[in-house]
Design a protein around this motif. Structure first.
Motif, PDB file in Angstrom:
ATOM      1  N   ARG A  67       1.937  -3.744   1.390  1.00 20.03           N
ATOM      2  CA  ARG A  67       2.127  -5.153   1.072  1.00 20.03           C
ATOM      3  C   ARG A  67       3.468  -5.382   0.367  1.00 20.03           C
ATOM      4  NH1 ARG A  67      -2.843  -6.451  -2.490  1.00 20.03           N
ATOM      5  NH2 ARG A  67      -2.251  -4.397  -3.293  1.00 20.03           N
ATOM      6  N   THR A  68       3.874  -6.641   0.326  1.00 21.06           N
ATOM      7  CA  THR A  68       5.087  -6.979  -0.411  1.00 21.06           C
ATOM      8  C   THR A  68       4.823  -6.938  -1.907  1.00 21.06           C
ATOM      9  OG1 THR A  68       4.602  -9.333  -0.450  1.00 21.06           O
ATOM     10  CG2 THR A  68       5.870  -8.511   1.437  1.00 21.06           C
ATOM     11  N   THR A  69       5.899  -6.892  -2.666  1.00 24.79           N
ATOM     12  CA  THR A  69       5.781  -6.982  -4.112  1.00 24.79           C
ATOM     13  C   THR A  69       5.089  -8.278  -4.514  1.00 24.79           C
ATOM     14  OG1 THR A  69       7.792  -5.672  -4.397  1.00 24.79           O
ATOM     15  CG2 THR A  69       7.083  -7.002  -6.274  1.00 24.79           C
ATOM     16  N   ALA A  70       5.424  -9.383  -3.850  1.00 25.58           N
ATOM     17  CA  ALA A  70       4.803 -10.666  -4.168  1.00 25.58           C
ATOM     18  C   ALA A  70       3.292 -10.592  -3.997  1.00 25.58           C
ATOM     19  CB  ALA A  70       5.379 -11.765  -3.275  1.00 25.58           C
ATOM     20  N   GLU A  71       2.832 -10.026  -2.913  1.00 24.70           N
ATOM     21  CA  GLU A  71       1.386  -9.908  -2.691  1.00 24.70           C
ATOM     22  C   GLU A  71       0.709  -9.119  -3.801  1.00 24.70           C
ATOM     23  OE1 GLU A  71       0.173  -9.237   1.748  1.00 24.70           O
ATOM     24  OE2 GLU A  71       2.224  -8.532   1.484  1.00 24.70           O
ATOM     25  N   ILE A  72       1.301  -8.011  -4.159  1.00 28.03           N
ATOM     26  CA  ILE A  72       0.683  -7.142  -5.155  1.00 28.03           C
ATOM     27  C   ILE A  72       0.630  -7.832  -6.514  1.00 28.03           C
ATOM     28  CG2 ILE A  72       0.884  -4.946  -6.375  1.00 28.03           C
ATOM     29  CD1 ILE A  72       2.187  -3.823  -3.800  1.00 28.03           C
ATOM     30  N   LEU A  73       1.720  -8.502  -6.877  1.00 25.41           N
ATOM     31  CA  LEU A  73       1.741  -9.169  -8.167  1.00 25.41           C
ATOM     32  C   LEU A  73       0.762 -10.332  -8.216  1.00 25.41           C
ATOM     33  CD1 LEU A  73       5.569  -9.197  -8.941  1.00 25.41           C
ATOM     34  CD2 LEU A  73       3.840  -7.557  -9.697  1.00 25.41           C
ATOM     35  N   LEU A  74       0.662 -11.081  -7.128  1.00 27.10           N
ATOM     36  CA  LEU A  74      -0.229 -12.227  -7.111  1.00 27.10           C
ATOM     37  C   LEU A  74      -1.693 -11.824  -7.022  1.00 27.10           C
ATOM     38  CD1 LEU A  74       1.893 -14.557  -4.849  1.00 27.10           C
ATOM     39  CD2 LEU A  74       1.343 -14.927  -7.251  1.00 27.10           C
ATOM     40  N   ALA A 165       3.067  14.449   3.489  1.00 23.77           N
ATOM     41  CA  ALA A 165       3.209  15.340   2.336  1.00 23.77           C
ATOM     42  C   ALA A 165       1.976  15.352   1.455  1.00 23.77           C
ATOM     43  CB  ALA A 165       4.431  14.917   1.511  1.00 23.77           C
ATOM     44  N   GLY A 166       1.062  14.430   1.676  1.00 24.22           N
ATOM     45  CA  GLY A 166      -0.095  14.301   0.808  1.00 24.22           C
ATOM     46  C   GLY A 166      -1.140  15.375   1.030  1.00 24.22           C
ATOM     47  N   GLY A 167      -2.221  15.256   0.276  1.00 25.86           N
ATOM     48  CA  GLY A 167      -3.301  16.229   0.362  1.00 25.86           C
ATOM     49  C   GLY A 167      -3.414  16.999  -0.933  1.00 25.86           C
ATOM     50  N   PRO A 168      -4.480  17.783  -1.075  1.00 25.98           N
ATOM     51  CA  PRO A 168      -5.480  18.109  -0.052  1.00 25.98           C
ATOM     52  C   PRO A 168      -6.546  17.039   0.130  1.00 25.98           C
ATOM     53  CG  PRO A 168      -5.997  19.247  -2.082  1.00 25.98           C
ATOM     54  CD  PRO A 168      -4.709  18.522  -2.329  1.00 25.98           C
ATOM     55  N   GLY A 169      -6.556  16.010  -0.722  1.00 30.40           N
ATOM     56  CA  GLY A 169      -7.535  14.953  -0.559  1.00 30.40           C
ATOM     57  C   GLY A 169      -7.141  13.985   0.533  1.00 30.40           C
ATOM     58  N   ALA A 170      -7.900  12.885   0.640  1.00 29.45           N
ATOM     59  CA  ALA A 170      -7.655  11.880   1.663  1.00 29.45           C
ATOM     60  C   ALA A 170      -6.649  10.842   1.175  1.00 29.45           C
ATOM     61  CB  ALA A 170      -8.961  11.191   2.036  1.00 29.45           C
ATOM     62  N   ALA A 171      -6.013  10.179   2.125  1.00 28.91           N
ATOM     63  CA  ALA A 171      -5.121   9.060   1.845  1.00 28.91           C
ATOM     64  C   ALA A 171      -5.640   7.840   2.586  1.00 28.91           C
ATOM     65  CB  ALA A 171      -3.700   9.373   2.294  1.00 28.91           C
ATOM     66  N   VAL A 172      -5.368   6.652   2.024  1.00 24.54           N
ATOM     67  CA  VAL A 172      -5.653   5.415   2.737  1.00 24.54           C
ATOM     68  C   VAL A 172      -4.369   4.612   2.814  1.00 24.54           C
ATOM     69  CG1 VAL A 172      -6.429   4.231   0.616  1.00 24.54           C
ATOM     70  CG2 VAL A 172      -7.099   3.349   2.873  1.00 24.54           C
ATOM     71  N   VAL A 173      -4.055   4.121   4.011  1.00 29.65           N
ATOM     72  CA  VAL A 173      -2.900   3.251   4.203  1.00 29.65           C
ATOM     73  C   VAL A 173      -3.439   1.855   4.482  1.00 29.65           C
ATOM     74  CG1 VAL A 173      -2.735   3.946   6.652  1.00 29.65           C
ATOM     75  CG2 VAL A 173      -0.793   2.840   5.531  1.00 29.65           C
ATOM     76  N   HIS A 174      -2.858   0.852   3.789  1.00 30.38           N
ATOM     77  CA  HIS A 174      -3.399  -0.495   3.945  1.00 30.38           C
ATOM     78  C   HIS A 174      -2.323  -1.540   3.717  1.00 30.38           C
ATOM     79  CE1 HIS A 174      -3.570  -2.254  -0.184  1.00 30.38           C
ATOM     80  NE2 HIS A 174      -3.436  -0.992  -0.553  1.00 30.38           N
ATOM     81  N   CYS A 175      -2.626  -2.761   4.195  1.00 31.05           N
ATOM     82  CA  CYS A 175      -1.823  -3.930   3.869  1.00 31.05           C
ATOM     83  C   CYS A 175      -2.807  -5.004   3.422  1.00 31.05           C
ATOM     84  CB  CYS A 175      -0.953  -4.348   5.049  1.00 31.05           C
ATOM     85  SG  CYS A 175      -1.820  -4.532   6.619  1.00 31.05           S
ATOM     86  N   ALA A 176      -2.691  -6.226   3.895  1.00 27.78           N
ATOM     87  CA  ALA A 176      -3.651  -7.257   3.509  1.00 27.78           C
ATOM     88  C   ALA A 176      -4.871  -7.230   4.417  1.00 27.78           C
ATOM     89  CB  ALA A 176      -2.996  -8.631   3.545  1.00 27.78           C
TER      90      ALA A 176
END
Length: 280
Positions: A67-74, A165-176
């Motif tokens: 998400r954009t910075t604006a989305e995260i801040l709001l 580069a992540g791990g060994p746990g899971a990652a989640v990628v998301h937007c809105a």
């Protein structure tokens, strides 16, 4: 269109569009591994039970926020930000129009100052509508997705690097909504993993199964309400032909998704690491 497994959905109280990238067929007859990378809509309204499930059961250790910075801040801090074991990374794919681009510093300030720091047209930075030159004849979604690959190329690559580069746990990628910006990053990741083209398209289009609930969820937030209510469900429903066309254009212009990545600094070693995360 290829039929794909429906048991990849992760049903949570606070999200509508969360699913595992495991269980997808690869072109060589294999299958992606479960519990490595998830895709989702935004995580702001996760319940305590959701947080426990993601951290204790799914073993989530990384959030890649597009998400954009604006989305995260709001929208404010989500509950996973208070979990020390979970790392958050922010890679916006849209042009930033606010003065503030350091989410983690700005969110500690007074909310009124944060809003005052955003320009009058901040809402335009929330919505995936920028386009790339030379795409006038394409579907609106295709034009936007090509825009990510042009204007947001550096952060597309950065997000994929984080997943590799992540791990060994899971990652989640998301937007809105977890369908447009997330859809492009996920499509590239799945292509690197060798997932069959039609399975990539089917995974993208699978969001249509939950689109009514997804639009309703976003419409309940002041950040997204106007766009959700004025454009309607049909406008927001992902169409398989949009992602298929993007993949065709990647083939025509860059020799495929991997070719695009090669030319944008996501090289052989990074590709191997991402493939290993999704396959081994």
């Amino acid at each position: 269109m290829t039929a794909i497994r429906t048991d990849r959905w992760i049903r949570l109280d606070g999200t509508t569009n969360t699913r595992d990238l495991g269980g997808l067929p690869t072109a060589d007859g294999g299958e992606t591994v479960r519990g490595r990378i998830l895709r989702s809509d935004n995580l702001q309204t996760l319940s305590p039970d959701d947080v426990h499930r993601l951290v204790a059961e799914v073993r989530l250790t990384e959030v890649v926020d597009l998400r954009t910075t604006a989305e995260i801040l709001l929208e404010g801090r989500g509950p996973l930000r208070d979990v020390d074991a979970v790392t958050h990374r922010h890679f916006t794919l849209l042009p930033e129009r606010g003065r503030r681009t350091d989410v983690f510093a700005a969110e500690e300030e007074d909310a009124a100052l944060i809003r005052a720091g955003l320009p009058a047209d901040w809402a335009e930075s929330l919505l995936p509508r920028q386009v790339t030159p030379g795409s006038d004849g394409e579907l609106p979604a295709v034009r936007s997705y090509l825009g990510y690959l042009t204007d947001g190329a550096e952060n597309v690559v950065a997000a994929l690097h984080s997943l590799a580069a992540g791990g060994p746990g899971a990652a989640v990628v998301h937007c809105a909504a977890g369908k447009d910006r997330t859809g492009v990053v996920v499509a590239l990741a799945l292509a690197v993993a060798g997932v069959a083209t039609e399975a990539i398209v089917a995974d993208y289009a699978q969001t249509a199964e939950v689109i009514d609930a997804l639009v309703a969820k976003l419409a309940a937030s002041p950040t997204y309400a106007e766009d959700m209510t004025t454009r309607g469900v049909a406008h927001h429903t992902p169409r398989a032909e949009s992602m298929r066309r993007v993949l065709d254009l990647l083939d025509e212009r860059w020799g495929g998704p991997v070719g695009w990545l090669d030319q944008h600094g996501f090289g052989v070693d990074e590709q191997a690491a991402l493939r290993a995360r999704l396959r081994n």
